[in-house]
Scaffold this active site. Structure first.
Site, mmCIF file in Angstrom:
data_model
loop_
_atom_site.group_PDB
_atom_site.id
_atom_site.type_symbol
_atom_site.label_atom_id
_atom_site.label_comp_id
_atom_site.label_asym_id
_atom_site.label_seq_id
_atom_site.Cartn_x
_atom_site.Cartn_y
_atom_site.Cartn_z
ATOM 1 N N GLY A 111 40.821 24.398 12.564
ATOM 2 C CA GLY A 111 39.832 23.377 12.920
ATOM 3 C C GLY A 111 38.445 23.965 13.149
ATOM 4 O O GLY A 111 37.438 23.268 12.988
ATOM 5 N N GLU A 134 46.713 27.306 9.091
ATOM 6 C CA GLU A 134 47.654 26.288 9.580
ATOM 7 C C GLU A 134 49.043 26.422 8.977
ATOM 8 O O GLU A 134 50.037 26.072 9.598
ATOM 9 C CB GLU A 134 47.116 24.880 9.300
ATOM 10 C CG GLU A 134 45.941 24.461 10.170
ATOM 11 C CD GLU A 134 44.580 24.784 9.567
ATOM 12 O OE1 GLU A 134 44.494 25.688 8.705
ATOM 13 O OE2 GLU A 134 43.601 24.134 9.968
HETATM 14 C C1 HXC Z 1 44.832 27.680 21.701
HETATM 15 C C2 HXC Z 1 44.192 29.848 21.330
HETATM 16 C C3 HXC Z 1 43.921 29.563 19.978
HETATM 17 C C4 HXC Z 1 44.140 28.222 19.519
HETATM 18 C C5 HXC Z 1 43.511 31.632 20.318
HETATM 19 N N1 HXC Z 1 43.915 31.146 21.493
HETATM 20 N N2 HXC Z 1 43.511 30.708 19.379
HETATM 21 N N3 HXC Z 1 44.632 28.912 22.169
HETATM 22 N N4 HXC Z 1 44.602 27.325 20.426
HETATM 23 N N5 HXC Z 1 43.878 27.844 18.272
HETATM 24 C C6 HXC Z 1 44.069 31.858 22.779
HETATM 25 C C7 HXC Z 1 45.257 32.802 22.764
HETATM 26 O O1 HXC Z 1 46.436 32.102 23.048
HETATM 27 C C8 HXC Z 1 44.867 33.741 23.860
HETATM 28 O O2 HXC Z 1 45.126 33.135 25.116
HETATM 29 C C9 HXC Z 1 43.371 33.857 23.730
HETATM 30 O O3 HXC Z 1 42.954 32.705 22.973
HETATM 31 C C10 HXC Z 1 42.929 35.083 22.955
HETATM 32 O O4 HXC Z 1 43.621 35.105 21.737
HETATM 33 P P1 HXC Z 1 44.469 36.381 21.222
HETATM 34 O O5 HXC Z 1 45.440 35.894 20.231
HETATM 35 O O6 HXC Z 1 44.993 37.163 22.369
HETATM 36 O O7 HXC Z 1 43.310 37.229 20.522
HETATM 37 P P2 HXC Z 1 43.447 38.226 19.284
HETATM 38 O O8 HXC Z 1 44.663 39.090 19.423
HETATM 39 O O9 HXC Z 1 42.124 38.895 19.167
HETATM 40 O O10 HXC Z 1 43.695 37.298 18.018
HETATM 41 C C11 HXC Z 1 42.659 36.428 17.594
HETATM 42 C C12 HXC Z 1 43.247 35.404 16.583
HETATM 43 C C13 HXC Z 1 44.469 34.705 17.202
HETATM 44 C C14 HXC Z 1 43.626 36.130 15.288
HETATM 45 C C15 HXC Z 1 42.122 34.418 16.268
HETATM 46 O O11 HXC Z 1 44.137 34.231 18.491
HETATM 47 C C16 HXC Z 1 44.976 33.549 16.402
HETATM 48 O O12 HXC Z 1 45.626 33.754 15.359
HETATM 49 N N6 HXC Z 1 44.723 32.339 16.881
HETATM 50 C C17 HXC Z 1 45.244 31.124 16.277
HETATM 51 C C18 HXC Z 1 44.494 30.803 15.017
HETATM 52 C C19 HXC Z 1 45.054 29.546 14.358
HETATM 53 O O13 HXC Z 1 46.250 29.501 13.989
HETATM 54 N N7 HXC Z 1 44.233 28.510 14.217
HETATM 55 C C20 HXC Z 1 44.634 27.269 13.624
HETATM 56 C C21 HXC Z 1 45.100 26.335 14.694
HETATM 57 S S1 HXC Z 1 45.746 24.856 14.024
HETATM 58 P P3 HXC Z 1 45.893 33.921 26.295
HETATM 59 O O14 HXC Z 1 46.001 32.872 27.366
HETATM 60 O O15 HXC Z 1 47.177 34.386 25.734
HETATM 61 O O16 HXC Z 1 44.948 35.050 26.644
HETATM 62 C C22 HXC Z 1 44.434 23.952 13.629
HETATM 63 C C23 HXC Z 1 44.772 22.617 13.011
HETATM 64 C C24 HXC Z 1 43.541 21.862 12.671
HETATM 65 O O17 HXC Z 1 43.313 24.286 13.792
HETATM 66 C C25 HXC Z 1 43.867 20.611 11.986
HETATM 67 C C26 HXC Z 1 44.507 19.624 12.814
HETATM 68 C C27 HXC Z 1 44.707 18.315 12.148
#
Ligand code: HXC
Length: 260
Positions: A111, A134
């Protein structure tokens, strides 16, 4: 007005909006969406403001996606019943007429990438990373990723990103046509605000209509789009700023814009 998830300030004629949940890499919760809709509505209604910049607070992220914690246990029917994602399009992308720039300072994933693509242009810091991961969560982009990304960078790259979930760096994003410019990480937001200030200083109606005319290119045929362009040009030809702009050019002096 103060927000729970945003920092908003006016820098001259530019509204700077920062997504401010750095502990969650600025994940886009429903509160972020509601507050952004409000912040953009205020920007739109304030005549002193000519352009906006959206960026992420903290060093690491523009936004790492929709808030996964909020979505994880939500039943499928609730996404539909609550029109959970509709506000992004109906409250922001479709309604903001003034130009705004996404200043992508770090991760723009899921997103986050989709929100950046709603902007009129994306300016990337050299540390920016874009992706639609995603698929790795068992879903797909749902805020425009399959549509805007494909229009921006073509089928080959859009498929690559959506099917592998891999990230693309700023250089690849610029080469692919997703990003307008790459700027150094140091002083990045100030540099983007300077570009927005330049846009905000343009004749207001011309700015609104240049934006609208480019956007029409995504919605229509070439023949219809060209007709739309000529007709809209006619509106601009009737403005006081057109008369002033051309007169100032002939008289070799800076134009003084009225916004009408
Ligand atoms: C909630 C999130 C988050 C997310 C990161 N965090 N992304 N929380 N939603 N999308 C939180 C982690 O849980 C963590 O919290 C903190 O942020 C730091 O993230 P880390 O993973 O520890 O950091 P790092 O190791 O540097 O990795 C960075 C990253 C990874 C590669 C960006 O965080 C990641 O893969 N995030 C998810 C990316 C993703 O899948 N996005 C798509 C989402 S779905 P804590 O509390 O543990 O410290 C989407 C759908 C849209 O967007 C459409 C809908 C219709």
């Amino acid at each position: 007005m103060s927000y729970e998830t945003l920092l908003v300030e006016q820098r001259g004629a530019v509204t700077l909006i920062q997504l401010n949940r750095p502990q969650a890499l600025n994940a886009l919760s429903s509160t972020v969406m509601k507050e952004l809709i409000d912040a953009f509505a205020k920007f739109e209604a304030d005549d002193s403001q000519g352009a906006a910049v959206l960026t992420g607070a903290g060093e690491k992220a523009f936004a790492a996606g929709a808030d996964i914690g909020e979505m994880a246990d939500k039943p499928a029917t609730e996404f539909f019943a609550q029109a959970f994602f509709d506000g992004w399009q109906k409250g922001i992308a479709s309604v903001v007429r003034k130009p705004w720039i996404a200043a992508v300072n770090g991760f723009a994933l899921g997103g986050g990438c989709e929100l950046a693509m709603m902007a009129d242009m994306i300016i990337a810091s050299e540390k920016a990373k874009f992706g639609q991961p995603e698929i790795k969560l068992g879903v797909a982009p749902g805020m425009g990723g399959t549509q805007r990304l494909t229009r921006a960078i073509g089928k080959a790259k859009a498929m690559d990103l959506c099917l592998t979930g891999r990230m693309m760096d700023a250089v690849e994003a610029e080469k692919s046509g997703l990003v307008a410019r790459i700027l150094p990480a140091e002083g990045f937001v100030d540099a983007v605000v300077a570009i927005a200030t330049e846009i905000a200083g343009m004749p207001r109606l011309a700015a609104l209509l240049n934006k609208e005319m480019v956007n029409v290119a995504f919605e229509t045929t070439l023949e219809q789009g060209l007709l739309y362009e000529r007709r809209t040009w006619g509106i601009l030809a009737a403005t006081e700023d057109k008369a002033e702009g051309m007169k100032a050019f002939v008289e070799k002096r800076p134009a003084v814009w009225k916004g009408k």
